[in-house]
Write a protein that holds these residues in place. Structure first.
Motif, mmCIF file in Angstrom:
data_model
loop_
_atom_site.group_PDB
_atom_site.id
_atom_site.type_symbol
_atom_site.label_atom_id
_atom_site.label_comp_id
_atom_site.label_asym_id
_atom_site.label_seq_id
_atom_site.Cartn_x
_atom_site.Cartn_y
_atom_site.Cartn_z
ATOM 1 N N GLN A 28 0.795 -1.207 -0.143
ATOM 2 C CA GLN A 28 -0.140 -0.006 -0.009
ATOM 3 C C GLN A 28 0.840 1.286 -0.111
ATOM 4 O O GLN A 28 1.847 1.278 0.753
ATOM 5 C CB GLN A 28 -0.949 0.066 1.137
ATOM 6 C CG GLN A 28 -1.964 1.244 1.333
ATOM 7 C CD GLN A 28 -2.729 1.095 2.493
ATOM 8 O OE1 GLN A 28 -2.821 -0.165 3.362
ATOM 9 N NE2 GLN A 28 -3.348 1.948 2.686
ATOM 10 N N GLU A 29 0.506 2.288 -0.834
ATOM 11 C CA GLU A 29 1.206 3.352 -1.051
ATOM 12 C C GLU A 29 0.259 4.580 -0.987
ATOM 13 O O GLU A 29 -0.890 4.487 -1.570
ATOM 14 C CB GLU A 29 2.348 3.493 -2.077
ATOM 15 C CG GLU A 29 3.371 2.567 -1.997
ATOM 16 C CD GLU A 29 4.381 2.569 -3.227
ATOM 17 O OE1 GLU A 29 4.289 3.715 -3.843
ATOM 18 O OE2 GLU A 29 4.923 1.650 -3.511
ATOM 19 N N SER A 30 0.682 5.814 -0.537
ATOM 20 C CA SER A 30 -0.224 6.914 -0.731
ATOM 21 C C SER A 30 0.576 8.144 -0.607
ATOM 22 O O SER A 30 1.652 8.121 0.476
ATOM 23 C CB SER A 30 -1.089 6.749 0.456
ATOM 24 O OG SER A 30 -1.766 8.088 0.295
ATOM 25 N N ASP A 31 0.384 9.251 -1.267
ATOM 26 C CA ASP A 31 1.265 10.413 -1.355
ATOM 27 C C ASP A 31 0.171 11.482 -1.927
ATOM 28 O O ASP A 31 -0.641 11.412 -2.791
ATOM 29 C CB ASP A 31 2.239 10.165 -2.550
ATOM 30 C CG ASP A 31 3.023 11.611 -2.596
ATOM 31 O OD1 ASP A 31 3.042 12.427 -1.354
ATOM 32 O OD2 ASP A 31 3.694 11.877 -3.572
ATOM 33 N N ILE A 32 0.097 12.482 -0.696
ATOM 34 C CA ILE A 32 -0.983 13.669 -1.120
ATOM 35 C C ILE A 32 -0.192 14.715 -1.183
ATOM 36 O O ILE A 32 0.558 15.256 -0.376
ATOM 37 C CB ILE A 32 -2.095 13.685 -0.103
ATOM 38 C CG1 ILE A 32 -2.760 12.384 -0.249
ATOM 39 C CG2 ILE A 32 -3.057 14.951 -0.359
ATOM 40 C CD1 ILE A 32 -4.065 12.057 0.850
ATOM 41 N N PHE A 38 -2.597 13.641 -6.138
ATOM 42 C CA PHE A 38 -2.298 12.651 -5.277
ATOM 43 C C PHE A 38 -2.087 11.231 -6.014
ATOM 44 O O PHE A 38 -2.167 11.262 -7.079
ATOM 45 C CB PHE A 38 -3.311 12.238 -4.364
ATOM 46 C CG PHE A 38 -4.602 12.080 -4.865
ATOM 47 C CD1 PHE A 38 -4.744 10.635 -5.447
ATOM 48 C CD2 PHE A 38 -5.754 12.954 -5.292
ATOM 49 C CE1 PHE A 38 -6.058 10.380 -6.130
ATOM 50 C CE2 PHE A 38 -6.894 12.615 -6.091
ATOM 51 C CZ PHE A 38 -7.166 11.063 -6.496
ATOM 52 N N GLN A 39 -1.605 10.486 -5.248
ATOM 53 C CA GLN A 39 -1.234 9.078 -5.640
ATOM 54 C C GLN A 39 -1.333 7.923 -4.696
ATOM 55 O O GLN A 39 -0.891 8.198 -3.589
ATOM 56 C CB GLN A 39 0.177 9.126 -6.324
ATOM 57 C CG GLN A 39 0.539 7.789 -7.150
ATOM 58 C CD GLN A 39 2.023 7.732 -7.806
ATOM 59 O OE1 GLN A 39 2.456 8.843 -8.232
ATOM 60 N NE2 GLN A 39 2.630 6.709 -7.923
ATOM 61 N N TRP A 40 -2.168 6.962 -4.958
ATOM 62 C CA TRP A 40 -2.162 5.667 -4.061
ATOM 63 C C TRP A 40 -2.450 4.522 -4.886
ATOM 64 O O TRP A 40 -2.737 4.477 -6.137
ATOM 65 C CB TRP A 40 -3.341 6.068 -3.197
ATOM 66 C CG TRP A 40 -4.708 5.967 -3.876
ATOM 67 C CD1 TRP A 40 -5.533 7.209 -3.899
ATOM 68 C CD2 TRP A 40 -5.681 5.044 -4.174
ATOM 69 N NE1 TRP A 40 -6.524 7.053 -4.389
ATOM 70 C CE2 TRP A 40 -6.735 5.696 -4.461
ATOM 71 C CE3 TRP A 40 -5.625 3.559 -4.088
ATOM 72 C CZ2 TRP A 40 -8.001 4.790 -4.962
ATOM 73 C CZ3 TRP A 40 -6.635 2.785 -4.485
ATOM 74 C CH2 TRP A 40 -7.737 3.641 -5.049
ATOM 75 N N SER A 41 -2.124 3.605 -4.237
ATOM 76 C CA SER A 41 -2.184 2.160 -4.666
ATOM 77 C C SER A 41 -2.088 1.348 -3.782
ATOM 78 O O SER A 41 -1.634 1.448 -2.414
ATOM 79 C CB SER A 41 -0.868 1.811 -5.670
ATOM 80 O OG SER A 41 0.150 1.825 -4.948
ATOM 81 N N TYR A 42 -2.789 -0.053 -3.897
ATOM 82 C CA TYR A 42 -2.570 -1.232 -3.046
ATOM 83 C C TYR A 42 -2.633 -2.323 -3.809
ATOM 84 O O TYR A 42 -3.093 -2.479 -4.911
ATOM 85 C CB TYR A 42 -3.678 -1.188 -1.876
ATOM 86 C CG TYR A 42 -5.065 -1.421 -2.548
ATOM 87 C CD1 TYR A 42 -5.472 -2.908 -2.401
ATOM 88 C CD2 TYR A 42 -5.930 -0.659 -2.862
ATOM 89 C CE1 TYR A 42 -6.731 -3.358 -2.890
ATOM 90 C CE2 TYR A 42 -7.322 -0.896 -3.541
ATOM 91 C CZ TYR A 42 -7.771 -2.295 -3.438
ATOM 92 O OH TYR A 42 -8.814 -2.728 -3.885
ATOM 93 N N GLU A 51 -4.704 1.117 -8.238
ATOM 94 C CA GLU A 51 -4.159 2.477 -8.311
ATOM 95 C C GLU A 51 -4.962 3.766 -8.738
ATOM 96 O O GLU A 51 -5.661 3.452 -9.665
ATOM 97 C CB GLU A 51 -2.782 2.091 -8.776
ATOM 98 C CG GLU A 51 -2.752 1.908 -10.389
ATOM 99 C CD GLU A 51 -1.324 1.731 -11.100
ATOM 100 O OE1 GLU A 51 -1.079 2.242 -12.112
ATOM 101 O OE2 GLU A 51 -0.568 0.941 -10.275
ATOM 102 N N SER A 53 -4.160 8.125 -9.552
ATOM 103 C CA SER A 53 -3.440 9.520 -9.407
ATOM 104 C C SER A 53 -4.192 10.487 -9.860
ATOM 105 O O SER A 53 -5.116 10.221 -10.627
ATOM 106 C CB SER A 53 -2.182 9.385 -10.127
ATOM 107 O OG SER A 53 -2.290 9.022 -11.590
#
Length: 126
Positions: A28-32, A38-42, A51, A53
């Motif tokens: 799991q990743e997340s960047d706001i 933003f960008q997130w994935s799991y 994912e 973005s």
């Protein structure tokens, strides 16, 4: 546009939660960012991946999010499914082999529509 993505994500979550046992999240990743990007994935233990973005675009005088995302999963029969999408000022644009494709418009109807467009009725002139 954004509401369609939220609804789709919610429906996907309901489908994925329909299993009998909880499925572990293995990545799991997340960047706001402060500007709203933003960008997130799991990825879960059953192979499901999602994912998304977003970048902020200026459209005229308005700042709008431009989203890109994808999701992949296997159904109860083990068949793999993939969906990718873009959601921006042009709306929600999904792409998947699972999305039904409408049949082509018959040639006779196409010709009729072209004739109607070339010969507007007098009623439409007023």
């Amino acid at each position: 546009m954004l509401s369609k993505i939220v609804v789709f994500s919610g429906l996907l979550a309901v489908v994925l939660c329909a299993t009998e046992e909880p499925v572990a999240i293995v990545a799991q990743e997340s960047d706001i960012q402060p500007d709203g990007a933003f960008q997130w994935s799991y990825e879960s233990a059953d192979g499901t991946k999602q994912e998304q973005s977003a970048s902020i675009k200026q459209v005229g005088d308005v700042s709008v999010p431009a989203l890109r995302g994808s999701v992949s999963w296997k159904d109860a029969d083990g068949v793999a499914h993939e969906l990718s999408y873009v959601a921006d000022e042009n709306g929600y644009q999904p792409q998947s082999a699972d999305i039904p494709v409408p049949p082509e418009v018959p040639a006779a109807i196409t010709r009729a529509l072209e004739w109607i467009a070339a010969h507007p009725s007098k009623e439409s002139d007023s």
